[in-house]
Motif scaffolding. Structure first.
Motif, PDB file in Angstrom:
ATOM      1  N   UNK A 171      42.842  24.058 -27.284  1.00  0.00           N
ATOM      2  CA  UNK A 171      42.875  23.436 -25.821  1.00  0.00           C
ATOM      3  C   UNK A 171      41.442  23.807 -25.238  1.00  0.00           C
ATOM      4  N   UNK A 172      41.301  23.129 -24.163  1.00  0.00           N
ATOM      5  CA  UNK A 172      39.911  23.243 -23.704  1.00  0.00           C
ATOM      6  C   UNK A 172      40.239  24.528 -22.676  1.00  0.00           C
ATOM      7  N   UNK A 173      41.157  24.573 -22.183  1.00  0.00           N
ATOM      8  CA  UNK A 173      41.292  25.763 -21.022  1.00  0.00           C
ATOM      9  C   UNK A 173      41.179  27.007 -21.948  1.00  0.00           C
ATOM     10  N   UNK A 174      41.675  27.009 -23.183  1.00  0.00           N
ATOM     11  CA  UNK A 174      41.279  28.134 -23.908  1.00  0.00           C
ATOM     12  C   UNK A 174      39.678  28.615 -24.214  1.00  0.00           C
ATOM     13  N   UNK A 175      39.201  27.360 -24.531  1.00  0.00           N
ATOM     14  CA  UNK A 175      37.763  27.267 -24.794  1.00  0.00           C
ATOM     15  C   UNK A 175      36.913  27.861 -23.503  1.00  0.00           C
ATOM     16  N   UNK A 183      32.653  20.509 -16.576  1.00  0.00           N
ATOM     17  CA  UNK A 183      31.510  21.190 -15.809  1.00  0.00           C
ATOM     18  C   UNK A 183      32.300  21.090 -14.144  1.00  0.00           C
ATOM     19  N   UNK A 184      32.670  19.898 -13.883  1.00  0.00           N
ATOM     20  CA  UNK A 184      32.985  19.832 -12.485  1.00  0.00           C
ATOM     21  C   UNK A 184      33.882  20.711 -11.800  1.00  0.00           C
ATOM     22  N   UNK A 185      34.840  21.162 -12.731  1.00  0.00           N
ATOM     23  CA  UNK A 185      35.846  22.120 -12.337  1.00  0.00           C
ATOM     24  C   UNK A 185      35.615  23.568 -12.795  1.00  0.00           C
ATOM     25  N   UNK A 186      34.357  23.810 -13.196  1.00  0.00           N
ATOM     26  CA  UNK A 186      34.194  25.157 -13.735  1.00  0.00           C
ATOM     27  C   UNK A 186      34.272  26.221 -12.747  1.00  0.00           C
ATOM     28  N   UNK A 187      35.087  27.523 -13.030  1.00  0.00           N
ATOM     29  CA  UNK A 187      35.233  28.481 -12.038  1.00  0.00           C
ATOM     30  C   UNK A 187      34.041  29.040 -11.531  1.00  0.00           C
ATOM     31  N   UNK A 188      32.976  29.279 -12.063  1.00  0.00           N
ATOM     32  CA  UNK A 188      31.845  29.452 -11.560  1.00  0.00           C
ATOM     33  C   UNK A 188      30.723  28.584 -10.834  1.00  0.00           C
ATOM     34  N   UNK A 189      31.231  27.255 -10.781  1.00  0.00           N
ATOM     35  CA  UNK A 189      30.794  26.324 -10.104  1.00  0.00           C
ATOM     36  C   UNK A 189      30.012  25.617 -11.052  1.00  0.00           C
ATOM     37  N   UNK A 190      29.612  24.271 -10.875  1.00  0.00           N
ATOM     38  CA  UNK A 190      28.928  23.434 -12.031  1.00  0.00           C
ATOM     39  C   UNK A 190      27.570  23.932 -12.102  1.00  0.00           C
ATOM     40  N   UNK A 191      26.928  24.453 -11.103  1.00  0.00           N
ATOM     41  CA  UNK A 191      25.433  24.713 -11.346  1.00  0.00           C
ATOM     42  C   UNK A 191      25.295  25.833 -12.250  1.00  0.00           C
ATOM     43  N   UNK A 192      26.507  26.567 -12.505  1.00  0.00           N
ATOM     44  CA  UNK A 192      26.374  27.574 -13.553  1.00  0.00           C
ATOM     45  C   UNK A 192      26.258  27.223 -14.914  1.00  0.00           C
ATOM     46  N   UNK A 193      26.212  25.716 -15.182  1.00  0.00           N
ATOM     47  CA  UNK A 193      26.327  25.143 -16.649  1.00  0.00           C
ATOM     48  C   UNK A 193      25.057  24.076 -16.515  1.00  0.00           C
ATOM     49  N   UNK A 194      24.598  23.871 -17.800  1.00  0.00           N
ATOM     50  CA  UNK A 194      23.563  22.842 -17.972  1.00  0.00           C
ATOM     51  C   UNK A 194      24.181  21.920 -19.177  1.00  0.00           C
ATOM     52  N   UNK A 234      38.107  29.824 -21.199  1.00  0.00           N
ATOM     53  CA  UNK A 234      38.221  31.433 -21.162  1.00  0.00           C
ATOM     54  C   UNK A 234      37.256  32.162 -22.020  1.00  0.00           C
ATOM     55  N   UNK A 235      37.158  31.593 -23.356  1.00  0.00           N
ATOM     56  CA  UNK A 235      36.241  32.187 -24.051  1.00  0.00           C
ATOM     57  C   UNK A 235      34.797  32.267 -23.683  1.00  0.00           C
ATOM     58  N   UNK A 236      34.445  30.956 -23.115  1.00  0.00           N
ATOM     59  CA  UNK A 236      33.016  30.703 -22.606  1.00  0.00           C
ATOM     60  C   UNK A 236      32.870  31.803 -21.399  1.00  0.00           C
ATOM     61  N   UNK A 237      33.705  31.825 -20.553  1.00  0.00           N
ATOM     62  CA  UNK A 237      33.503  32.621 -19.346  1.00  0.00           C
ATOM     63  C   UNK A 237      33.491  33.997 -19.898  1.00  0.00           C
ATOM     64  N   UNK A 238      34.108  34.450 -20.964  1.00  0.00           N
ATOM     65  CA  UNK A 238      34.063  35.692 -21.585  1.00  0.00           C
ATOM     66  C   UNK A 238      32.846  36.184 -21.995  1.00  0.00           C
ATOM     67  N   UNK A 239      31.947  35.048 -22.231  1.00  0.00           N
ATOM     68  CA  UNK A 239      30.638  35.148 -22.881  1.00  0.00           C
ATOM     69  C   UNK A 239      30.822  35.300 -24.452  1.00  0.00           C
ATOM     70  N   UNK A 240      31.937  34.805 -25.201  1.00  0.00           N
ATOM     71  CA  UNK A 240      32.038  34.889 -26.468  1.00  0.00           C
ATOM     72  C   UNK A 240      31.150  33.898 -27.083  1.00  0.00           C
ATOM     73  N   UNK A 241      30.798  32.737 -26.270  1.00  0.00           N
ATOM     74  CA  UNK A 241      29.983  31.670 -26.904  1.00  0.00           C
ATOM     75  C   UNK A 241      28.691  31.201 -26.346  1.00  0.00           C
ATOM     76  N   UNK A 242      27.587  30.727 -27.198  1.00  0.00           N
ATOM     77  CA  UNK A 242      26.649  30.382 -26.547  1.00  0.00           C
ATOM     78  C   UNK A 242      26.414  28.983 -26.069  1.00  0.00           C
ATOM     79  N   UNK A 265      26.658  31.170 -31.519  1.00  0.00           N
ATOM     80  CA  UNK A 265      28.039  30.814 -31.538  1.00  0.00           C
ATOM     81  C   UNK A 265      28.492  29.618 -30.554  1.00  0.00           C
ATOM     82  N   UNK A 266      29.144  28.809 -31.205  1.00  0.00           N
ATOM     83  CA  UNK A 266      29.553  27.486 -30.609  1.00  0.00           C
ATOM     84  C   UNK A 266      31.072  27.186 -30.348  1.00  0.00           C
ATOM     85  N   UNK A 267      31.539  27.007 -29.023  1.00  0.00           N
ATOM     86  CA  UNK A 267      32.737  26.729 -28.930  1.00  0.00           C
ATOM     87  C   UNK A 267      33.155  25.408 -29.075  1.00  0.00           C
ATOM     88  N   UNK A 268      34.360  25.020 -29.552  1.00  0.00           N
ATOM     89  CA  UNK A 268      34.478  23.619 -29.808  1.00  0.00           C
ATOM     90  C   UNK A 268      36.126  23.582 -30.027  1.00  0.00           C
TER      91      UNK A 268
END
Ligand SMILES: N[C@@H](CCC(=O)N[C@@H](CS)C(=O)NCC(=O)O)C(=O)O
Length: 365
Positions: free
Chosen positions: A199-203, A226-237, A205-213, A168-171
């Motif tokens: 909006x990217x803010x809504x996207x 990625x630079x302002x991701x609430x769990x920190x940039x290292x949580x993302x690749x 939220x969905x990503x944080x909630x685990x709704x998208x891979x 599932x991809x968020x876009x």
């Protein structure tokens, strides 16, 4: 009824069926959204006159993309796109602060420009044929050459798009991203489910909630968020793959060449200034005593006691002076806004052409 009439009747019903299919498909393709060019373009009213009468430039931006356009706590906007809005205002008014920033989404940005609500759109927007021809909007010049990427959780096993079969991809809605995602997965024989967001803010939220891979957009947009991701940039690749060409730049409505020329030559002027070594730090000295004929032409001053050459741009021959004094050249704008995102300029398409990149101004003469 003759054979040719029968054939014509058959063709007409096929066309009718095809148009129903187009309408049915239009929800996932913003290029088919109807956009009216009614206002100033059709009435022939000059955008420059409208901006001058109003005393302020209305510039369409995103507002939630750090590095490109971002609303700060004090109510100001920062970013590369916001600085290009300021550059246009500096050329028109001699004052880079005369900008009203108007936030737009991926889905409503073209209508906002077409309706005359903004004078120019500078919002990480990709130049494509259909945006020129269907939406009747003109891209001045790419200011940032980008490509589409894919971001995943660092803890996920995904390394390539092939690993993401069935994901599932968020876009974002109304973007080239949606279209490229479809063609890339189709070409690779992969399936996916798209979750689309205005909006990217809504996207996020969905990503944080685990709704998208996966989270896909322009690679610069991924680096930015990625630079302002609430769990920190290292949580993302961000995966290595680049899925498309995304030349981003300012755009205006069709039908007002005078205004288009201003936006285009302000943009080129920032490239030319960097190439000639003119920056906010030395522009005053160069105005007083230009190093070369090319610098004199760009700044609208005489060379070696000679006359000023007016090349007929509607904002006058000195338009680049305030742009450089108050905003800076391309390299300064990039360094201030994009370098902090970790996007290396050297060796990239965004280097000056003399350094192997694509940032190139036609001659100012
Ligand atoms: N360049 C692509 C994508 C533009 C786009 O909308 N990107 C998203 C993700 S980088 C965005 O601007 N989000 C910020 C927001 O939600 O305002 C296009 O022109 O369609």
């Amino acid at each position: 009824m003759s054979m040719s009439w029968l054939r014509r009747g058959f063709l007409l019903s096929m066309l009718a069926l095809a148009s129903v299919a187009l309408i049915a498909c239009s929800s996932d393709d913003e290029e088919t959204t109807s956009v009216s060019t009614a206002d100033s373009a059709a009435s022939g009213e000059s955008t420059l006159a409208k901006v001058q009468d109003r005393g302020i430039l209305k510039c369409g931006i995103s507002g939630s993309l750090p590095g490109f356009s971002q609303l700060e706590a004090d109510g100001s906007y920062t970013g590369f796109d916001a600085d290009y809005c300021r550059a246009v205002a500096a050329a028109v008014f001699g004052d880079a602060t005369k900008v009203e920033f108007v936030e737009t989404t991926g889905a409503n940005r073209f209508e906002t420009l077409a309706s005359g609500e903004v004078d120019v759109l500078i919002r990480n927007t990709t130049w494509t044929l259909s945006r020129d021809s269907d939406l009747k909007q003109s891209f001045a010049a790419p200011t940032f050459y980008d490509g589409q990427g894919m971001m995943v959780k660092s803890s996920s096993p995904f390394q390539t798009l092939e690993d993401m079969d069935g994901a599932t991809i968020c876009v974002n809605q109304g973007t080239t991203t949606e279209l490229n995602l479809a063609s890339q997965f189709l070409e690779r024989g992969l399936t996916y489910t798209a979750l689309t967001f205005e909006t990217t803010d809504l996207l996020q939220e969905a990503f944080l909630a685990g709704r998208c891979d996966g989270w896909t957009t322009d690679k610069s947009g991924l680096a930015s968020r990625r630079g302002v991701y609430p769990e920190g940039p290292d949580a993302l690749r961000i995966l290595a793959v680049t899925m498309s060409k995304e030349p981003l730049g300012p755009l205006t409505r069709h039908g007002d060449d005078e205004w288009f020329d201003i936006v285009a030559w302000v943009t080129f002027g920032t490239f030319q200034a960097e190439e000639l070594g003119v920056s906010s730090a030395n522009v005053d000295a160069q105005i007083a005593n230009p190093d070369s004929v090319a610098v004199a032409l760009m700044l609208g001053v005489g060379y070696d006691g000679g006359d000023v050459t007016d090349m007929g741009l509607a904002v006058g021959p000195q338009f680049m002076q305030a742009v450089l004094q108050q905003v800076g050249n391309y390299g300064e704008i990039y360094e201030k806004n994009i370098t902090p995102l970790g996007l290396e300029r050297e060796g990239s398409l965004n280097a000056l052409w003399i350094n192997g990149g694509l940032i190139y101004s036609p001659p100012i003469r």
